[in-house]
Design an enzyme around this catalytic site. Structure first.
Site, short mmCIF file in Angstrom:
data_model
loop_
_atom_site.label_atom_id
_atom_site.label_comp_id
_atom_site.label_asym_id
_atom_site.label_seq_id
_atom_site.Cartn_x
_atom_site.Cartn_y
_atom_site.Cartn_z
N ASP A 162 -13.36 4.87 -50.95
CA ASP A 162 -12.38 5.08 -49.88
C ASP A 162 -12.58 6.44 -49.23
O ASP A 162 -12.71 7.46 -49.93
CB ASP A 162 -10.96 5.02 -50.44
CG ASP A 162 -10.61 3.64 -50.98
OD1 ASP A 162 -11.25 2.67 -50.57
OD2 ASP A 162 -9.70 3.56 -51.83
N ASP A 191 -16.21 0.89 -49.21
CA ASP A 191 -14.95 0.16 -49.38
C ASP A 191 -14.05 0.48 -48.20
O ASP A 191 -14.49 0.42 -47.06
CB ASP A 191 -14.30 0.53 -50.72
CG ASP A 191 -13.23 -0.47 -51.14
OD1 ASP A 191 -13.07 -1.50 -50.47
OD2 ASP A 191 -12.55 -0.22 -52.14
N ASP A 195 -6.72 3.67 -47.59
CA ASP A 195 -6.07 2.76 -48.53
C ASP A 195 -4.83 3.40 -49.17
O ASP A 195 -4.82 4.60 -49.48
CB ASP A 195 -7.04 2.37 -49.64
CG ASP A 195 -8.01 1.28 -49.23
OD1 ASP A 195 -8.07 0.98 -48.02
OD2 ASP A 195 -8.71 0.74 -50.10
N ARG A 244 -9.11 -6.00 -42.35
CA ARG A 244 -8.18 -5.00 -42.87
C ARG A 244 -7.93 -3.88 -41.86
O ARG A 244 -8.28 -2.72 -42.08
CB ARG A 244 -8.66 -4.41 -44.20
CG ARG A 244 -8.87 -5.44 -45.28
CD ARG A 244 -9.20 -4.80 -46.62
NE ARG A 244 -9.43 -5.80 -47.64
CZ ARG A 244 -9.69 -5.53 -48.92
NH1 ARG A 244 -9.76 -4.26 -49.32
NH2 ARG A 244 -9.88 -6.50 -49.79
#
Length: 523
Positions: A162, A191, A195, A244
């Site tokens: 992240d 990734d 987040d 996302r």
């Protein structure tokens, strides 16, 4: 329409300038600081988000130095602003131990701490393959930095892949004017860019860019992780993202005035009871930009004022439930804070001028017009302030001050000077000579051999260069305290202060500044 994620940034990343990493932590850098304005969105709730306001300001040019600044505080909650310049990478990011910190190698670890601002200054701050991890922490501001190519597999790895990741009882985080970038998706070792997991709440992501990634970010790590929420996303650019943008599992999120370009598989994915308020966004050249995807656990949305420009929608079937082709609201969401909406039609233009690092922290005024914010002064540091005008903020007065110009005969120095200019030109009483920084920002100082009382300065721009000075700070160079801040040249007043050196620091400009005179007065 789908474009590969992996190759888009390699050429650009290869050409980015890399500053030397010295590892030093210094008080009050001479490099130009970023001017800051106040938190917005959900980060204003739950007591607000002020970061390191009121604390010491230090400078760091390595990851180790950032950790050392955190560990050098009196306690884990002592306010601090860390001004970062240069490239932070694995080679200069090591664990530092101390009672006020819990750090680790190869990641910027903000663990079990509070009241911290990390802000990029000067020529810029790049976190290269090094992520920023926020855990069990509160009241954190991250501003004006680039985080790129953080991996969870391959070599080197950092932060679970992240770029910025929050988890485990995190509260009140404001991430503003940052650039988050990858060069591919999970198969290439990357990734999420942004987040939030395991009870993370009251977060705002504003005026930022998220690019070239398989995963933009998520709220909630699984269908059972429903303790996250109260997140605002505004004036951000999502570009070349597979999915996302973000993924929401439970909680409430507010998305307004964002520009979404090339969302390749899906965009805002509201599921597991999440509720999203989606206002005045511009979706362009994308697929399935809003809905519930890859699950039968439905989420909800309230939509208004959005533009869908060349957006395609797949058919509804099984666990694929797009909101389009004619998105309608299926819930209502109450928003507890005030905000102003730009018209969706102007969002691409506004976001292109404001979003990302090194954009001068420009913001929108809610009328489709980007503005450079005027920071509010602080007694001891250059901290983020509220977005509303502060009556204590100095504004140049229209009249020439009386008394003796204390700069005549004093000394002068600064952060840099353009060819053909001199620091001494600002205190020679001659309007035909001037000082310019080597770039668009920089600082110049007047100094004396003994303590001198000053309460007013007059910044006079050279002929033909008026209006170039944007935002600035006036600093007591003896202590590092910010005496006042504002924008534009002219007469500036502040509480009477005894000092040996005073600095005028230009933090944004409308061209190369030319300061003909830096006059100082006792009253």
């Amino acid at each position: 329409m789908r474009r590969p994620v992996a190759l888009r940034l390699h050429a650009a990343l290869a050409t980015m300038a890399v500053a030397a990493a010295t590892g030093a932590v210094l008080s009050l850098p001479e490099a130009a600081s970023a001017a800051t304005a106040g938190a917005t969105g959900y980060a204003t709730q739950n007591g607000g988000t002020t970061g390191g306001a009121g604390g010491q300001t230090v400078r760091a040019t390595t990851g180790t130095a950032i950790h050392a600044a955190l560990c050098g505080r009196a306690s884990s909650s002592t306010p601090i602003t860390i001004e970062v310049e240069g490239t932070i990478d694995h080679g200069n990011t090591s664990k530092v131990s101390g009672e006020s910190c819990s750090t680790a190698d190869g990641v910027i670890e903000l663990k079990q701490i509070s009241n911290v601002t990390i802000v990029g200054v000067g020529s810029g701050a790049v976190f290269d393959q090094v992520g920023i991890h926020i855990r069990e922490s509160s009241n954190i501001i991250i501003q004006n930095v680039t985080v790129r190519n953080v991996k969870k597999s391959g070599s080197p790895t950092s932060n679970g892949g992240d770029a910025i990741g929050m988890e485990s009882n995190v509260r009140n985080v404001w991430v503003d004017h940052v650039s988050l970038e990858a060069s591919g998706g999970e198969s290439e070792g990357f990734d999420g860019l942004f987040d939030m997991k395991d009870n993370t709440q009251y977060v705002t992501l504003s005026y930022s860019t998220l690019r070239n990634s398989g995963r933009g970010g998520l709220i909630g790590s699984s269908e059972s992780d429903l303790s996250n929420g109260y997140v605002t996303f505004h004036h951000n650019l999502y570009e070349n993202i597979d999915s996302r943008a973000p993924l929401l599992r439970g909680g409430i999120a507010h998305m307004y005035n964002n520009h979404y370009v090339s969302l390749n598989e899906s965009g805002i994915n509201s599921r597991a009871g999440a509720r999203a308020k989606v206002d005045n966004n511009y979706f362009e050249d994308s697929k399935d930009v809003l809905g519930t995807f890859y699950t039968d656990a439905a989420g909800y949305w309230q939509v208004s004022g959005n533009v869908f420009d060349n957006v395609t929608w797949s058919a509804r079937s099984g666990d694929n439930n797009p909101a389009g082709p004619d998105p309608q609201s299926n819930t209502t969401v109450g928003i507890p804070y005030s905000y102003r909406l730009d018209a969706a039609s102007c969002v691409p233009a506004v976001v292109s001028q404001t979003a990302g690092a090194n954009k001068g922290l420009r913001v929108s005024d809610g009328n489709c017009s980007p503005q450079t914010p005027t920071p509010t002064p602080s007694a001891s540091t250059s901290q983020p302030s509220t977005p509303t005008p502060d009556p204590t903020t100095s504004t140049p007065a229209p009249t020439q001050p009386g008394g003796t110009n204390l700069s005549i005969g004093a000394g002068a120095d600064g952060s840099s000077k353009a060819d053909g200019t001199s620091y001494g030109n600002v205190r020679d009483g001659d309007m035909s000579t001037y000082w310019s920084p080597a770039g668009s920002t920089g600082s110049v100082s007047v100094k004396w051999g003994s303590a001198t009382t000053v309460s007013k300065i007059n910044i006079r721009e050279a002929a033909g260069a008026t209006g170039r000075i944007g935002s600035w700070r006036v600093v007591n160079a003896d202590t590092g305290a910010v005496l006042t801040s504002g924008s534009g040249a002219g007469v500036i007043t502040f509480p009477s202060t005894s000092l040996r050196k005073i600095t005028f620091e230009i933090t944004s400009s409308n061209g190369t500044p030319r300061v003909a005179e830096f006059e100082t007065y006792a009253g």
